[in-house]
Design an enzyme around this catalytic site. Structure first.
Site, PDB file in Angstrom:
ATOM      1  N   PHE A 189       0.858  -1.183   0.000  1.00 48.41           N
ATOM      2  CA  PHE A 189       0.000   0.000   0.000  1.00 48.41           C
ATOM      3  C   PHE A 189       0.892   1.229   0.000  1.00 48.41           C
ATOM      4  CE2 PHE A 189      -2.446   3.425   2.003  1.00 48.41           C
ATOM      5  CZ  PHE A 189      -3.535   3.451   1.141  1.00 48.41           C
ATOM      6  N   LYS A 210       2.794   9.452   8.221  1.00 48.23           N
ATOM      7  CA  LYS A 210       1.986   9.147   9.410  1.00 48.23           C
ATOM      8  C   LYS A 210       2.484   9.736  10.742  1.00 48.23           C
ATOM      9  CE  LYS A 210      -0.853   5.419   7.729  1.00 48.23           C
ATOM     10  NZ  LYS A 210      -0.487   4.900   6.416  1.00 48.23           N
ATOM     11  N   ASP A 225       9.260   2.574   1.527  1.00 47.95           N
ATOM     12  CA  ASP A 225       8.062   3.290   1.972  1.00 47.95           C
ATOM     13  C   ASP A 225       7.959   3.073   3.477  1.00 47.95           C
ATOM     14  OD1 ASP A 225       5.608   4.223   2.710  1.00 47.95           O
ATOM     15  OD2 ASP A 225       4.538   3.420   0.967  1.00 47.95           O
TER      16      ASP A 225
HETATM   17  C1  LIG Z   1      -0.755   5.178   5.039  1.00 40.90           C
HETATM   18  C2  LIG Z   1       0.291   4.788   4.063  1.00 40.90           C
HETATM   19  C3  LIG Z   1       0.472   5.511   2.863  1.00 40.90           C
HETATM   20  C4  LIG Z   1      -0.439   6.631   2.434  1.00 40.90           C
HETATM   21  O1  LIG Z   1      -0.430   7.714   3.302  1.00 40.90           O
HETATM   22  P1  LIG Z   1      -1.567   8.849   3.157  1.00 40.90           P
HETATM   23  O2  LIG Z   1      -1.118   9.883   4.138  1.00 40.90           O
HETATM   24  O3  LIG Z   1      -2.863   8.226   3.480  1.00 40.90           O
HETATM   25  O4  LIG Z   1      -1.510   9.351   1.764  1.00 40.90           O
HETATM   26  C5  LIG Z   1       1.514   5.141   2.040  1.00 40.90           C
HETATM   27  N1  LIG Z   1       2.327   4.119   2.361  1.00 40.90           N
HETATM   28  C6  LIG Z   1       2.179   3.410   3.499  1.00 40.90           C
HETATM   29  C7  LIG Z   1       3.135   2.298   3.804  1.00 40.90           C
HETATM   30  C8  LIG Z   1       1.144   3.702   4.375  1.00 40.90           C
HETATM   31  O5  LIG Z   1       0.980   2.975   5.483  1.00 40.90           O
END
Ligand SMILES: *Cc1c(COP(=O)(O)O)cnc(C)c1O
Length: 392
Positions: free
Chosen positions: A130, A244, A215
């Site tokens: 994700f 986050k 990420d």
């Molecule tokens: C939550 C998340 C995102 C997206 O972040 P948003 O602030 O919702 O755009 C991208 N990568 C990872 C691994 C995430 O957990």
């Protein structure tokens, strides 16, 4: 009109929270919940942390926003601290995880294309990943449920099985620019990457001249017990996305990169109106004040050890309810035997907020400041809920 004024893209639980206190959320009707969802791993220091509140209020009285047409002192400070405490040489600030990932993907394309390799644009990603909800990041994540109705996909993503180095290597072509991985896959179900796999991806990136992108939107900012999850493996990326936990609840994202990877990100090549504004930087700077203070991560790891012991004990006692406990630090996945949604609902009914994830997992991502009493209370609720579901 049948549609709600708030666009109904979330299946929301019918509750309104009015205020927070550390690891607790208090609903408008007075009910108190132990918050092991933490705004999906966002409230890294809990709710209304006094240092964050003070710093944000101080900045609110001075200056909220000023354009990136000018130098922003807070950005220089926060970027300097992130650089000093990571592999990176430079930082781009934005407002979310998806934007941080967009920047990372743009850095990767530009790195190759500015050197004349116009064909290099493809990115290898992991199944179950994700990376956000923009058109490029849903294409990177490759999940049907996120892509449905939004065709055509942004072209150029090749998905491979998480953890399978042979498959990743076989996916490299003359058009490959980068490989992206979450050191612990979050939304996919709290799946930690083996350090050897990360080392293998690093070697593969070096061998084929690709950029390695981590990420760390969810794993970064102390979640796994170190400031960044990659530190556990000793493998450093070329580019990394953060968001986050970075602002402790204030929207801030960041794309960190080495000088080598980002040297073609010249004036005009990328931008953001709001990214890194003084309020956001005050929040991120305050988060770093707390996390970089001596002993902070010892505290996180001690709390994690207690929580792990507690949930492992409950899981061992209820094998018909929990199939597995996995994760790293304060990013814990409880793989359920029955539907994970039933467990999330049961935990909430008993006063504990958690988040569902893929692969039938319930995520525990509490604030990093949780204390012994809160850990004990959470474990007791998990045990009670397991007993209730086992009896049902
Ligand atoms: C939550 C998340 C995102 C997206 O972040 P948003 O602030 O919702 O755009 C991208 N990568 C990872 C691994 C995430 O957990």
């Amino acid at each position: 009109m049948a549609i709600s004024a708030v666009m109904p893209v979330f299946a929301r639980t019918d509750i309104v929270f009015d205020r927070g206190e550390g690891a607790w959320l208090i609903a408008a009707d007075g009910r108190r919940f132990l918050d092991f969802a933490a705004g999906v791993a966002v409230n890294s220091l809990g709710h209304v942390h006094p240092h964050l509140v003070a710093k944000l209020k101080e900045q609110a009285d001075k200056l909220w926003h000023c354009s990136n047409l000018y130098r922003v002192a807070g950005q220089e400070k926060v970027a300097g601290r992130l650089v000093a405490n990571s592999f990176a040489d430079t930082v781009f600030f934005c407002n979310s995880g998806a934007e941080a990932m967009e920047c990372a993907l743009k850095v990767a394309r530009r790195y190759h294309q500015a050197q004349g390799a116009k064909e290099k644009h493809r990115v290898i990603t992991a199944r179950g990943a994700f990376h956000g909800r923009t058109l490029a990041t849903i294409s990177a994540g490759g999940q049907e449920k996120h892509l449905e109705g939004f065709a055509p996909k942004v072209e150029g993503f090749d998905q491979v099985a998480l953890g399978n180095l042979n498959e990743a290597r076989a996916a490299v072509t003359s058009q490959t620019a980068a490989v992206v991985v979450e050191p612990v896959q979050g939304e996919g179900g709290i799946l930690p990457c083996d350090p050897d796999y990360l080392r293998g991806l690093r070697a593969m990136a070096d061998e084929f001249g690709l950029l390695l992108i981590f990420d760390e939107v969810q794993t970064g900012m102390g979640r796994t017990g170190k400031l960044f999850a990659y530190e556990w493996s000793g493998v450093t990326p070329d580019v990394m996305a953060l968001a986050k936990g970075l602002g402790g609840g204030f929207p801030v994202g960041a794309c960190l990169a080495t000088e080598r990877a980002a040297r073609f990100m010249t004036p005009g090549s990328h931008g953001s109106t709001f990214g890194g504004n003084p309020l956001a930087m005050a929040a991120a700077d305050a988060v770093l004040d707390v996390m970089l203070a001596p002993g902070f991560f010892e505290g996180v790891n001690a709390a994690a050890a207690k929580l792990w012991l507690g949930v492992r004990t409950v899981a061992a006692k209820y094998p018909k309810v929990f199939a597995e406990v996995r994760g790293k630090g304060l990013m814990i996945g409880l793989k359920c035997v029955g539907p994970n949604g039933d467990m999330v609902a049961r935990l909430m009914a008993n006063g504990l907020l958690t988040v569902a994830a893929g692969d039938n997992v319930v995520r525990l991502v509490p604030p990093l400041i949780i204390g012994d009493a809160e850990i004990k209370a959470a474990v007791a609720i998990i045990e009670k809920s397991a007993a209730e579901l086992a009896a049902a």
